[in-house]
Design a protein around this motif. Structure first.
Motif, PDB file in Angstrom:
ATOM      1  N   VAL A  86       0.885  -1.192   0.137  1.00  0.00           N
ATOM      2  CA  VAL A  86       0.000   0.051   0.010  1.00  0.00           C
ATOM      3  C   VAL A  86       0.910   1.291   0.012  1.00  0.00           C
ATOM      4  CG1 VAL A  86      -1.688   1.420   1.104  1.00  0.00           C
ATOM      5  CG2 VAL A  86      -1.822  -1.351   1.295  1.00  0.00           C
ATOM      6  N   CYS A  87       0.877   1.877  -1.019  1.00  0.00           N
ATOM      7  CA  CYS A  87       1.612   3.280  -1.185  1.00  0.00           C
ATOM      8  C   CYS A  87       0.744   4.446  -1.128  1.00  0.00           C
ATOM      9  CB  CYS A  87       2.294   3.162  -2.403  1.00  0.00           C
ATOM     10  SG  CYS A  87       3.497   1.944  -2.860  1.00  0.00           S
ATOM     11  N   PRO A  88       1.182   5.436  -0.416  1.00  0.00           N
ATOM     12  CA  PRO A  88       0.167   6.655  -0.564  1.00  0.00           C
ATOM     13  C   PRO A  88      -0.171   6.938  -1.783  1.00  0.00           C
ATOM     14  CG  PRO A  88       2.184   6.960   0.918  1.00  0.00           C
ATOM     15  CD  PRO A  88       2.234   5.562   0.006  1.00  0.00           C
ATOM     16  N   LYS A  89      -1.371   7.245  -1.967  1.00  0.00           N
ATOM     17  CA  LYS A  89      -1.827   7.790  -3.422  1.00  0.00           C
ATOM     18  C   LYS A  89      -1.898   9.400  -3.362  1.00  0.00           C
ATOM     19  CE  LYS A  89      -3.140   3.161  -4.856  1.00  0.00           C
ATOM     20  NZ  LYS A  89      -2.478   2.465  -3.877  1.00  0.00           N
ATOM     21  N   LEU A  90      -0.801  10.194  -3.921  1.00  0.00           N
ATOM     22  CA  LEU A  90      -1.058  11.268  -4.102  1.00  0.00           C
ATOM     23  C   LEU A  90      -2.104  11.626  -5.077  1.00  0.00           C
ATOM     24  CD1 LEU A  90       2.902  12.122  -4.161  1.00  0.00           C
ATOM     25  CD2 LEU A  90       1.378  12.017  -2.230  1.00  0.00           C
ATOM     26  N   GLY A  91      -2.569  12.849  -4.465  1.00  0.00           N
ATOM     27  CA  GLY A  91      -3.967  13.552  -5.289  1.00  0.00           C
ATOM     28  C   GLY A  91      -5.215  12.800  -5.318  1.00  0.00           C
ATOM     29  N   VAL A  92      -5.093  11.584  -4.605  1.00  0.00           N
ATOM     30  CA  VAL A  92      -6.456  10.834  -4.334  1.00  0.00           C
ATOM     31  C   VAL A  92      -6.880  10.914  -2.904  1.00  0.00           C
ATOM     32  CG1 VAL A  92      -7.506   8.374  -4.436  1.00  0.00           C
ATOM     33  CG2 VAL A  92      -5.357   9.075  -6.108  1.00  0.00           C
ATOM     34  N   PRO A  93      -8.292  11.455  -2.995  1.00  0.00           N
ATOM     35  CA  PRO A  93      -8.846  11.743  -1.510  1.00  0.00           C
ATOM     36  C   PRO A  93      -8.896  10.532  -0.676  1.00  0.00           C
ATOM     37  CG  PRO A  93     -10.377  12.563  -3.324  1.00  0.00           C
ATOM     38  CD  PRO A  93      -9.176  11.787  -4.002  1.00  0.00           C
ATOM     39  N   LYS A  94      -8.656  10.845   0.699  1.00  0.00           N
ATOM     40  CA  LYS A  94      -8.652   9.675   1.242  1.00  0.00           C
ATOM     41  C   LYS A  94      -9.872   8.606   1.287  1.00  0.00           C
ATOM     42  CE  LYS A  94      -5.699   9.632   5.184  1.00  0.00           C
ATOM     43  NZ  LYS A  94      -5.179   9.903   6.291  1.00  0.00           N
ATOM     44  N   ILE A 127      -9.819   0.151   6.101  1.00  0.00           N
ATOM     45  CA  ILE A 127     -10.958   0.944   6.844  1.00  0.00           C
ATOM     46  C   ILE A 127     -10.599   0.635   8.129  1.00  0.00           C
ATOM     47  CG2 ILE A 127     -12.672  -1.226   6.947  1.00  0.00           C
ATOM     48  CD1 ILE A 127     -14.856   0.960   6.213  1.00  0.00           C
ATOM     49  N   ALA A 128     -10.095  -0.299   8.826  1.00  0.00           N
ATOM     50  CA  ALA A 128      -9.893  -0.367  10.258  1.00  0.00           C
ATOM     51  C   ALA A 128      -8.895   0.719  10.794  1.00  0.00           C
ATOM     52  CB  ALA A 128      -9.199  -1.518  10.543  1.00  0.00           C
ATOM     53  N   GLN A 129      -8.215   1.450   9.756  1.00  0.00           N
ATOM     54  CA  GLN A 129      -7.313   2.455  10.438  1.00  0.00           C
ATOM     55  C   GLN A 129      -8.181   4.243  10.243  1.00  0.00           C
ATOM     56  OE1 GLN A 129      -4.018   2.046   7.760  1.00  0.00           O
ATOM     57  NE2 GLN A 129      -3.095   0.632   9.390  1.00  0.00           N
ATOM     58  N   VAL A 130      -9.529   3.956   9.661  1.00  0.00           N
ATOM     59  CA  VAL A 130     -10.353   5.250   9.638  1.00  0.00           C
ATOM     60  C   VAL A 130     -10.670   5.648  10.972  1.00  0.00           C
ATOM     61  CG1 VAL A 130     -12.119   6.195   8.693  1.00  0.00           C
ATOM     62  CG2 VAL A 130     -10.862   4.647   7.318  1.00  0.00           C
ATOM     63  N   GLU A 142     -12.764   8.299  12.031  1.00  0.00           N
ATOM     64  CA  GLU A 142     -13.897   8.673  11.897  1.00  0.00           C
ATOM     65  C   GLU A 142     -14.672   8.352  10.410  1.00  0.00           C
ATOM     66  OE1 GLU A 142     -15.831  11.226  10.501  1.00  0.00           O
ATOM     67  OE2 GLU A 142     -14.022  12.326   9.626  1.00  0.00           O
ATOM     68  N   PRO A 143     -15.588   7.402  10.322  1.00  0.00           N
ATOM     69  CA  PRO A 143     -16.079   7.299   9.021  1.00  0.00           C
ATOM     70  C   PRO A 143     -16.863   8.279   8.396  1.00  0.00           C
ATOM     71  CG  PRO A 143     -17.240   5.894  10.721  1.00  0.00           C
ATOM     72  CD  PRO A 143     -16.349   6.720  11.461  1.00  0.00           C
ATOM     73  N   TYR A 144     -17.285   9.150   8.964  1.00  0.00           N
ATOM     74  CA  TYR A 144     -18.476  10.028   8.395  1.00  0.00           C
ATOM     75  C   TYR A 144     -17.818  10.930   7.120  1.00  0.00           C
ATOM     76  CZ  TYR A 144     -20.417   8.933  12.841  1.00  0.00           C
ATOM     77  OH  TYR A 144     -21.063   8.375  13.847  1.00  0.00           O
ATOM     78  N   HIS A 145     -16.470  11.077   7.211  1.00  0.00           N
ATOM     79  CA  HIS A 145     -16.067  11.837   5.882  1.00  0.00           C
ATOM     80  C   HIS A 145     -16.227  10.903   4.655  1.00  0.00           C
ATOM     81  CE1 HIS A 145     -12.200   9.829   6.833  1.00  0.00           C
ATOM     82  NE2 HIS A 145     -12.073   9.951   5.865  1.00  0.00           N
ATOM     83  N   VAL A 146     -16.099   9.530   4.859  1.00  0.00           N
ATOM     84  CA  VAL A 146     -16.412   8.604   3.896  1.00  0.00           C
ATOM     85  C   VAL A 146     -17.689   8.846   3.361  1.00  0.00           C
ATOM     86  CG1 VAL A 146     -15.836   6.199   3.111  1.00  0.00           C
ATOM     87  CG2 VAL A 146     -14.133   7.284   4.700  1.00  0.00           C
ATOM     88  N   VAL A 147     -18.643   8.567   4.275  1.00  0.00           N
ATOM     89  CA  VAL A 147     -20.206   8.634   3.917  1.00  0.00           C
ATOM     90  C   VAL A 147     -20.467   9.917   3.435  1.00  0.00           C
ATOM     91  CG1 VAL A 147     -22.409   8.745   4.860  1.00  0.00           C
ATOM     92  CG2 VAL A 147     -20.682   7.469   5.795  1.00  0.00           C
ATOM     93  N   ARG A 148     -19.904  11.288   3.809  1.00  0.00           N
ATOM     94  CA  ARG A 148     -20.164  12.415   3.284  1.00  0.00           C
ATOM     95  C   ARG A 148     -19.365  12.590   1.792  1.00  0.00           C
ATOM     96  NH1 ARG A 148     -20.304  17.834   5.474  1.00  0.00           N
ATOM     97  NH2 ARG A 148     -20.094  19.399   3.775  1.00  0.00           N
TER      98      ARG A 148
END
Length: 161
Positions: free
Chosen positions: A99-107, A118-121, A123-129
């Motif tokens: 897993v490499c950080p993806k530059l320019g791709v929103p988390k 997903i276990a490292q997220v 707060e999941p609300y930003h993903v739902v948003r």
């Protein structure tokens, strides 16, 4: 088909490029992966690497015709390198997903595509948003939501889900 493709590849031995096919020609035996006791020039190593949850472990199980390495639908299941010999001359190596950080791709997008666990997220609300703001047709139209405004809100202020 995978083994045929591997046989068509070349390997480098003593500075010379050789066809990999002869390494696959010996009778297949069930052997423990004792790579530490052998000279690496005696065998070739086929390493499967890639993003998490791409089927690396499943490919090894398919090549050997039985479940030898654990696999799961959950990304990040393989925790360490696992080596298995296909006969005396070919060593398959299963690796954890890279897993490499993806530059320019929103988390949130990385979470949705499985490249960020997903276990490292926290707060999941930003993903739902992110889903709510980027789905088409918009959720407001799809669910026939009425916009709610506080009494003191500016009339031209954009609505936020």
């Amino acid at each position: 088909e995978l083994l045929d493709a591997l046989k068509a590849c070349s390997v480098t031995r003593a500075g010379k490029r050789l066809l990999a096919a002869p390494f696959f020609d010996h009778p297949r035996e069930e052997l423990a992966a004792l790579t530490g006791d052998r000279d690496p020039e005696e065998f070739i190593t086929v390493v499967l690497q890639g993003d998490p949850n791409m089927g690396k472990s499943s490919v090894i199980n398919a090549v050997f015709g039985k479940k030898l390495v654990s696999s799961s639908a959950t990304p990040g299941h393989t925790k360490h390198f696992q080596t298995l010999f296909w006969g005396r001359d070919v060593c398959f190596c299963d690796s954890p997903g890279i897993v490499c950080p993806k530059l320019g791709v929103p988390k949130p997008l990385q979470v949705l595509f499985g490249s960020y666990r997903i276990a490292q997220v926290r707060e999941p609300y930003h993903v739902v948003r992110f889903i709510a703001e980027h789905c088409h047709p918009p959720l407001v139209d799809l669910l026939k939501l009425k916009t709610f405004r506080d009494k003191d809100a500016e009339p031209d202020e954009p609505w936020s889900p």
